[in-house]
Scaffold this motif. Structure first.
Motif, PDB file in Angstrom:
ATOM      1  N   UNK A   1       0.845  -1.198   0.000  1.00 40.11           N
ATOM      2  CA  UNK A   1       0.000   0.000   0.000  1.00 40.11           C
ATOM      3  C   UNK A   1       0.887   1.257   0.000  1.00 40.11           C
ATOM      4  N   UNK A   2       1.990   1.211   0.750  1.00 36.70           N
ATOM      5  CA  UNK A   2       2.934   2.331   0.716  1.00 36.70           C
ATOM      6  C   UNK A   2       3.469   2.529  -0.700  1.00 36.70           C
ATOM      7  N   UNK A   3       3.835   1.444  -1.367  1.00 40.00           N
ATOM      8  CA  UNK A   3       4.286   1.549  -2.768  1.00 40.00           C
ATOM      9  C   UNK A   3       3.201   2.166  -3.647  1.00 40.00           C
ATOM     10  N   UNK A   4       1.958   1.722  -3.452  1.00 41.97           N
ATOM     11  CA  UNK A   4       0.849   2.275  -4.228  1.00 41.97           C
ATOM     12  C   UNK A   4       0.659   3.759  -3.971  1.00 41.97           C
ATOM     13  N   UNK A   5       0.809   4.157  -2.717  1.00 41.81           N
ATOM     14  CA  UNK A   5       0.686   5.577  -2.369  1.00 41.81           C
ATOM     15  C   UNK A   5       1.797   6.384  -3.043  1.00 41.81           C
TER      16      UNK A   5
ATOM     17  N   UNK B   1       9.771  -8.075  -9.647  1.00 46.26           N
ATOM     18  CA  UNK B   1       8.708  -7.353 -10.330  1.00 46.26           C
ATOM     19  C   UNK B   1       7.461  -7.103  -9.506  1.00 46.26           C
ATOM     20  N   UNK B   2       7.296  -7.806  -8.407  1.00 42.15           N
ATOM     21  CA  UNK B   2       6.091  -7.635  -7.595  1.00 42.15           C
ATOM     22  C   UNK B   2       5.965  -6.237  -7.006  1.00 42.15           C
TER      23      UNK B   2
ATOM     24  N   UNK C   1       3.707  -0.356  -7.386  1.00 39.95           N
ATOM     25  CA  UNK C   1       4.003   1.036  -7.729  1.00 39.95           C
ATOM     26  C   UNK C   1       3.197   1.448  -8.965  1.00 39.95           C
ATOM     27  N   UNK C   2       3.170   0.590  -9.954  1.00 41.81           N
ATOM     28  CA  UNK C   2       2.396   0.858 -11.174  1.00 41.81           C
ATOM     29  C   UNK C   2       0.903   0.931 -10.840  1.00 41.81           C
TER      30      UNK C   2
ATOM     31  N   UNK D   1      -5.422   2.486  -9.316  1.00 43.79           N
ATOM     32  CA  UNK D   1      -6.354   1.386  -9.036  1.00 43.79           C
ATOM     33  C   UNK D   1      -7.113   1.767  -7.765  1.00 43.79           C
ATOM     34  N   UNK D   2      -8.430   1.632  -7.747  1.00 43.20           N
ATOM     35  CA  UNK D   2      -9.185   1.952  -6.533  1.00 43.20           C
ATOM     36  C   UNK D   2      -8.610   1.193  -5.327  1.00 43.20           C
TER      37      UNK D   2
END
Length: 141
Positions: free
Chosen positions: A51-55, A99-100, A105-106, A112-113
């Motif tokens: 989630x941190x990566x997504x943020x 790659x995970x 991050x991508x 993405x919601x």
């Protein structure tokens, strides 16, 4: 304290920090900790690290108006629509050692919601830690 250490190690392992939560998990299994507790701490920590990566990925969008930004605003919006329609399922593979982290991050860049992001990542991470637990239990008898 072992559960907290596992949670934090799993969190770090989901970021760019080099950490190997599977090794710690395997060691803790042999010390008779609750399997469900270990699985839950590892899965939650690793999911929250993603989630941190997504943020962080979502913060990239702040620069979309800069001249040096590598793609146009229209291209980014088009990519986000396509990724959210077809590509968000790739977040199930966020557990991959290579790659995970990039996928999460991508996923953030593609906006993405959050509910979809967390559910998909948690499923993949949870299955990975369940597999690690099974392998350790089989190996230790």
């Amino acid at each position: 304290m072992a559960y907290l250490t596992l949670f934090l190690t799993a969190f770090a392992a989901a970021t760019l920090v080099p950490a190997y939560s599977e090794v710690l998990l395997g060691g803790l299994v042999t010390q008779n900790y609750s399997l469900w507790g270990l699985w839950a701490c590892a899965t939650a920590g690793n999911t929250l690290g993603s989630v941190l990566n997504g943020w962080i990925g979502r913060q990239v969008e702040r620069f979309r108006h800069k001249r040096w930004f590598p793609i146009s605003e229209k291209q980014l919006e088009s990519a986000q629509v396509r990724f959210n329609k077809y590509g968000q399922w790739s977040l199930l593979m966020a557990w991959l050692p290579i790659g995970g982290d990039a996928l999460t991050l991508i996923g953030g860049i593609m906006r993405v919601p959050w509910l979809n992001f967390i559910v998909l990542v948690a499923i993949g991470k949870g299955l990975r830690y369940a597999l690690v637990l099974w392998i350790v239990l089989e190996a230790t008898g």
